[in-house]
Scaffold this motif. Structure first.
Motif, PDB file in Angstrom:
ATOM      1  N   LYS A 336       1.391  -1.107   3.161  1.00  0.00           N
ATOM      2  CA  LYS A 336       0.754  -2.006   4.105  1.00  0.00           C
ATOM      3  C   LYS A 336      -0.662  -2.325   3.625  1.00  0.00           C
ATOM      4  O   LYS A 336      -1.271  -1.554   2.895  1.00  0.00           O
ATOM      5  CB  LYS A 336       0.718  -1.377   5.505  1.00  0.00           C
ATOM      6  CG  LYS A 336       2.099  -1.245   6.133  1.00  0.00           C
ATOM      7  CD  LYS A 336       1.989  -0.753   7.569  1.00  0.00           C
ATOM      8  CE  LYS A 336       3.375  -0.672   8.222  1.00  0.00           C
ATOM      9  NZ  LYS A 336       3.292  -0.199   9.619  1.00  0.00           N
ATOM     10  N   ALA A 337      -1.156  -3.483   4.061  1.00  0.00           N
ATOM     11  CA  ALA A 337      -2.440  -3.970   3.548  1.00  0.00           C
ATOM     12  C   ALA A 337      -3.574  -3.000   3.863  1.00  0.00           C
ATOM     13  O   ALA A 337      -4.433  -2.732   3.018  1.00  0.00           O
ATOM     14  CB  ALA A 337      -2.744  -5.350   4.121  1.00  0.00           C
ATOM     15  N   ASP A 338      -3.607  -2.429   5.086  1.00  0.00           N
ATOM     16  CA  ASP A 338      -4.718  -1.561   5.454  1.00  0.00           C
ATOM     17  C   ASP A 338      -4.747  -0.267   4.657  1.00  0.00           C
ATOM     18  O   ASP A 338      -5.775   0.407   4.594  1.00  0.00           O
ATOM     19  CB  ASP A 338      -4.666  -1.238   6.952  1.00  0.00           C
ATOM     20  CG  ASP A 338      -3.329  -0.602   7.353  1.00  0.00           C
ATOM     21  OD1 ASP A 338      -2.425  -0.541   6.495  1.00  0.00           O
ATOM     22  OD2 ASP A 338      -3.192  -0.204   8.516  1.00  0.00           O
ATOM     23  N   ARG A 339      -3.624   0.075   4.005  1.00  0.00           N
ATOM     24  CA  ARG A 339      -3.576   1.299   3.223  1.00  0.00           C
ATOM     25  C   ARG A 339      -3.860   1.059   1.736  1.00  0.00           C
ATOM     26  O   ARG A 339      -4.405   1.929   1.059  1.00  0.00           O
ATOM     27  CB  ARG A 339      -2.194   1.949   3.369  1.00  0.00           C
ATOM     28  CG  ARG A 339      -2.062   3.262   2.617  1.00  0.00           C
ATOM     29  CD  ARG A 339      -0.745   3.931   2.882  1.00  0.00           C
ATOM     30  NE  ARG A 339      -0.620   5.173   2.144  1.00  0.00           N
ATOM     31  CZ  ARG A 339       0.455   5.951   2.142  1.00  0.00           C
ATOM     32  NH1 ARG A 339       1.507   5.612   2.890  1.00  0.00           N
ATOM     33  NH2 ARG A 339       0.495   7.056   1.438  1.00  0.00           N
ATOM     34  N   ILE A 340      -3.517  -0.119   1.220  1.00  0.00           N
ATOM     35  CA  ILE A 340      -3.635  -0.365  -0.215  1.00  0.00           C
ATOM     36  C   ILE A 340      -4.944  -1.020  -0.581  1.00  0.00           C
ATOM     37  O   ILE A 340      -5.410  -0.911  -1.716  1.00  0.00           O
ATOM     38  CB  ILE A 340      -2.445  -1.237  -0.703  1.00  0.00           C
ATOM     39  CG1 ILE A 340      -2.336  -1.172  -2.233  1.00  0.00           C
ATOM     40  CG2 ILE A 340      -2.598  -2.670  -0.219  1.00  0.00           C
ATOM     41  CD1 ILE A 340      -2.023   0.180  -2.777  1.00  0.00           C
ATOM     42  N   LEU A 341      -5.589  -1.746   0.373  1.00  0.00           N
ATOM     43  CA  LEU A 341      -6.841  -2.432   0.041  1.00  0.00           C
ATOM     44  C   LEU A 341      -7.907  -1.410  -0.357  1.00  0.00           C
ATOM     45  O   LEU A 341      -8.087  -0.386   0.305  1.00  0.00           O
ATOM     46  CB  LEU A 341      -7.329  -3.256   1.227  1.00  0.00           C
ATOM     47  CG  LEU A 341      -6.495  -4.504   1.566  1.00  0.00           C
ATOM     48  CD1 LEU A 341      -7.063  -5.219   2.776  1.00  0.00           C
ATOM     49  CD2 LEU A 341      -6.423  -5.453   0.378  1.00  0.00           C
ATOM     50  N   GLY A 342      -8.587  -1.708  -1.465  1.00  0.00           N
ATOM     51  CA  GLY A 342      -9.604  -0.789  -1.983  1.00  0.00           C
ATOM     52  C   GLY A 342      -9.067   0.219  -2.977  1.00  0.00           C
ATOM     53  O   GLY A 342      -9.835   0.904  -3.643  1.00  0.00           O
ATOM     54  N   GLN A 343      -7.713   0.316  -3.119  1.00  0.00           N
ATOM     55  CA  GLN A 343      -7.114   1.241  -4.074  1.00  0.00           C
ATOM     56  C   GLN A 343      -7.038   0.580  -5.456  1.00  0.00           C
ATOM     57  O   GLN A 343      -7.032  -0.638  -5.574  1.00  0.00           O
ATOM     58  CB  GLN A 343      -5.710   1.653  -3.615  1.00  0.00           C
ATOM     59  CG  GLN A 343      -5.682   2.370  -2.281  1.00  0.00           C
ATOM     60  CD  GLN A 343      -6.459   3.662  -2.319  1.00  0.00           C
ATOM     61  OE1 GLN A 343      -6.358   4.426  -3.280  1.00  0.00           O
ATOM     62  NE2 GLN A 343      -7.242   3.912  -1.277  1.00  0.00           N
ATOM     63  N   PRO A 344      -6.985   1.377  -6.541  1.00  0.00           N
ATOM     64  CA  PRO A 344      -6.933   0.790  -7.883  1.00  0.00           C
ATOM     65  C   PRO A 344      -5.613   0.055  -8.132  1.00  0.00           C
ATOM     66  O   PRO A 344      -4.543   0.512  -7.740  1.00  0.00           O
ATOM     67  CB  PRO A 344      -7.095   2.001  -8.810  1.00  0.00           C
ATOM     68  CG  PRO A 344      -6.730   3.174  -7.981  1.00  0.00           C
ATOM     69  CD  PRO A 344      -7.080   2.842  -6.570  1.00  0.00           C
ATOM     70  N   PHE A 345      -5.718  -1.108  -8.788  1.00  0.00           N
ATOM     71  CA  PHE A 345      -4.536  -1.905  -9.108  1.00  0.00           C
ATOM     72  C   PHE A 345      -3.600  -1.162 -10.062  1.00  0.00           C
ATOM     73  O   PHE A 345      -2.380  -1.365 -10.038  1.00  0.00           O
ATOM     74  CB  PHE A 345      -5.000  -3.240  -9.728  1.00  0.00           C
ATOM     75  CG  PHE A 345      -3.873  -4.144 -10.132  1.00  0.00           C
ATOM     76  CD1 PHE A 345      -3.186  -4.893  -9.182  1.00  0.00           C
ATOM     77  CD2 PHE A 345      -3.492  -4.252 -11.458  1.00  0.00           C
ATOM     78  CE1 PHE A 345      -2.145  -5.718  -9.553  1.00  0.00           C
ATOM     79  CE2 PHE A 345      -2.460  -5.073 -11.841  1.00  0.00           C
ATOM     80  CZ  PHE A 345      -1.778  -5.818 -10.885  1.00  0.00           C
TER      81      PHE A 345
END
Length: 690
Positions: A336-345
């Protein structure tokens, strides 16, 4: 904020600090301090007068005890020391005169107190001697003879005159009287005590008077007067300095007021400018709000487009952290967006190749608008991998740069490509088998013609030998031993028939092998299924591989129990499967001392027939067991294995309802099992038709 805007504030702050400093300095705190010090000096002066009074009373014998004298001295010393501590300047050069005068006053008080202690001691001793002299004298006069009474009365009169006025001539007369009295013999103890006290009185009395004069002559009063005078001078100087500070305070306040008026005029002028600028800014703000509204609408349309896309559209900053995530990415990866945003690609990729990472770095460095399609392997949230195809593009917003990746799941395409590749390989294999069948048919025809001649001639030779044997036997009985082909007749008479029979059997075996090769190479007819015996298929397979079996192992055995039910299917395809399994088992043996066995059996449920091929080879690792039937998977790649044999075998069995299973232990060998279902109307091998 610029330095120009800070300058007025710094000036105002500096002026306020100057006002505060001047106000503090002009408050003249010395007035209160001077009053306090003068009050202390008056108390010291009073305590000194009380001390002198008590000393005179003590000398006259009118003071009952020395407690008041001691208390007055201690109070005088305490006051002088407190005055000394207060006048001790924090700065050594600030009040040197007052400090020195206070030190001298304290030292004078301390000297006076020391002399008072000596006076108290000597005066107490003198008072005691006088009292003792008086008491003893009264006693002696009462008990003396008339002549002695006159002598004691004279001594008594001189002593009291000396006590009133201690003159030296009186002291000399008393000393003569005491010496004369001491010359009388014998003397009682009272006389001796009286004489000693008398001498002590004339010795201590001048000494006590001298101490009294020294105490009275101590310049305590003059010290106090000098200190008061210096204190007044110092206070006057401080007051003059405070007046200068007050004048400076007034001047600084005038300057501050003038500067504030000047700043107020500037502020009014700036206020007019700010009003005009505010109107201009309001117009610009309205235009910017309109532009932001249009931008939000554009972003909403772009978000709707990206969310409706089936591909994953992901953006990352230069640090590689994800900044945008569409609905397609959530469906593809599971985050989900709120969990993956800010994580390394990078966590979305499964061990990307160095070339792939170099391509991303090059796109970030050159700010390329778009790049060629790249293939990699991605990871879902459950860490399962899948192939993807992605294109990269760089873009900027303000001074920030970003990288956007459009990712497409190509699992279905890869699967279809793999299926097409397998079908192509199967077509190639079928073509090879067709060519092999053609070749085998030609070779079998060429072998079969001379083999028929051998069969015909070997039968004819057997008949000829049978007819000639009677003639040769008669000749042997008549002529004795003779030779045939260089061998004795007695040996040839039995061996020749065996040799002819072996030639005939060999030719028949050749004929049978050629027929089996023709059947093995003949293209299968899937439409015409027949009933067959599994043991016959195993025996044909063993005969085909007889040469390889003899070369690979010394311990090959079969267990083919009779009475197994007939199977319905394609015996040629099943024979091909068994050939593959048996070849794999033989090639797995490390040396000829290891064994291979083939066993047919009916499974416990009575509905399936099993062919088990077991070897004592090197075995297969546990992690490879489930992959043995996958196309192109092989554990014999170094020996030229293609990974297609077991895949084709499994496919052939699956088409007929059968299946393959494997069990193995590294170093202990492998067991391959072909499990084939029975037909609907089972029959026995006794009544099958081939």
């Amino acid at each position: 904020m610029t330095a120009i805007s800070w300058r007025p504030r710094l000036i105002v702050v500096a002026l306020l600090l100057a006002l505060t400093y001047l106000w503090i300095q002009s408050a003249s705190p010395e007035l209160e301090r001077r009053n306090r010090l003068q009050s202390t000096l008056r108390v010291i002066e009073l305590r000194n007068a009380e001390l002198m009074r008590d000393i005179l009373l003590a000398r006259a014998g009118l003071l009952a005890n020395y407690d008041a004298l001691t208390k007055a001295g201690q109070e005088l010393l305490r006051l002088s020391q407190s005055l000394q501590a207060e006048l001790k300047p924090a700065d050594a050069d600030a009040e040197p005169v007052l400090g020195n005068l206070a030190d001298k006053l304290t030292a004078t008080v301390q000297d006076s107190l020391v002399q008072i202690e000596y006076l108290k001691s000597d005066n107490a001793l003198l008072r005691n001697s006088v009292m003792s002299f008086d008491e003893i004298g009264k006693t002696l006069r009462a008990a003396a003879k008339p002549g002695d009474t006159a002598k004691l009365g004279n001594l008594w009169r001189l002593m009291f005159s000396f006590m009133d006025s201690p003159k030296p001539e009186l002291a000399a007369e008393i000393q003569l009287e005491l010496d004369r009295l001491a010359g009388l013999m014998p003397l009682s103890d009272d006389y001796r005590v009286l004489i000693n006290h008398g001498r002590l009185i004339i010795e201590l009395s001048p000494q006590v008077d001298r101490l009294l004069r020294q105490i009275i002559d101590q310049p305590i009063a003059s010290r106090i007067d000098a200190l008061q005078h210096a204190l007044r001078q110092y206070s006057d100087a401080v007051e003059k300095q405070a007046q200068l500070y007050r004048l400076s305070l007034y001047l600084v306040a005038v300057v501050l007021l003038g500067y504030l008026l000047y700043q107020f005029a500037l502020l009014r002028a700036n206020t007019l400018d700010l009003r005009r600028a505010h109107a201009h800014l309001q117009q610009e703000t309205s235009e910017r709000l309109q532009a932001e509204s249009w931008l939000r609408e554009s972003e909403a349309r772009l978000r709707a487009i990206t969310d409706s896309a089936h591909e994953a559209i992901i953006s990352a900053d230069l640090q590689g952290n994800i900044v945008s995530w569409n609905q397609g990415a959530q469906l593809m990866f599971g985050y989900k967006a709120d969990r993956i945003l800010g994580q390394p690609f990078q966590q979305l990729l499964a061990k990307p190749s160095p070339a792939f990472l170099e391509q991303i770095s090059e796109d970030q460095a050159t700010n390329r608008a778009n790049s060629p399609m790249l293939e990699s392997r991605a990871l879902r949230q459950d860490r399962s991998g899948f192939p993807v195809e992605l294109s990269l593009s760089s873009w900027t917003r303000g001074t920030a740069r970003y990288l956007t990746a459009i990712i497409r799941d190509i699992s279905t395409r890869k699967h279809l490509e793999e299926v097409a590749r397998q079908q192509e390989l199967q077509l190639i294999q079928a073509n090879k088998m067709t060519a092999l069948g053609t070749l085998v048919s030609g070779v079998a025809h060429e072998i079969n013609n001379p083999n028929q001649l051998i069969l015909l001639n070997s039968g004819l030779l057997a008949d000829i030998w049978s007819d000639a044997l009677e003639i040769l036997e008669d000749h042997y009985h008549a002529a004795g031993e003779f030779s045939l082909g260089g061998l004795p007749y007695t040996e040839m008479r039995h061996s020749a028939a065996v040799l002819i029979h072996d030639v005939n059997d060999g030719a028949k075996r050749i004929e049978r092998i050629v027929a089996e090769l023709k059947n093995y190479a003949r293209p299968p007819n899937t439409d015409a299924l027949v009933s067959f015996a599994i043991n016959d298929v195993v025996e044909r397979t063993v005969r085909l591989l007889k040469h390889l079996i003899d070369r690979k192992t010394l311990y090959f055995k079969t267990d083919l129990p009779a009475g197994l039910p007939l199977l319905r299917g394609n015996p040629q395809q099943l024979e091909q499967v068994l050939v593959n399994l048996l070849i794999n088992a033989l090639e797995a043996l490390p040396d000829p001392q290891k064994s291979v066995s083939v066993v047919t059996q009916l499974l416990d449920d009575g509905r399936q027939v099993c062919v088990e091929v077991r070897d004592q080879g090197v075995g297969i690792a546990a992690e490879h067991i489930q992959q043995l039937c996958d196309p192109f998977f092989t554990t014999k790649q170094a020996n030229g294995g293609t990974g297609l044999g077991l895949a084709i075998s499994a496919s052939l069995l699956h088409a007929q309802g059968g299946r393959l299973s494997f069990s193995s232990e590294p170093g202990q060998g492998t067991c391959a099992r072909v499990i084939f279902p029975l037909n609907q109307s089972p029959a026995t091998e006794a009544n099958h038709a081939m």
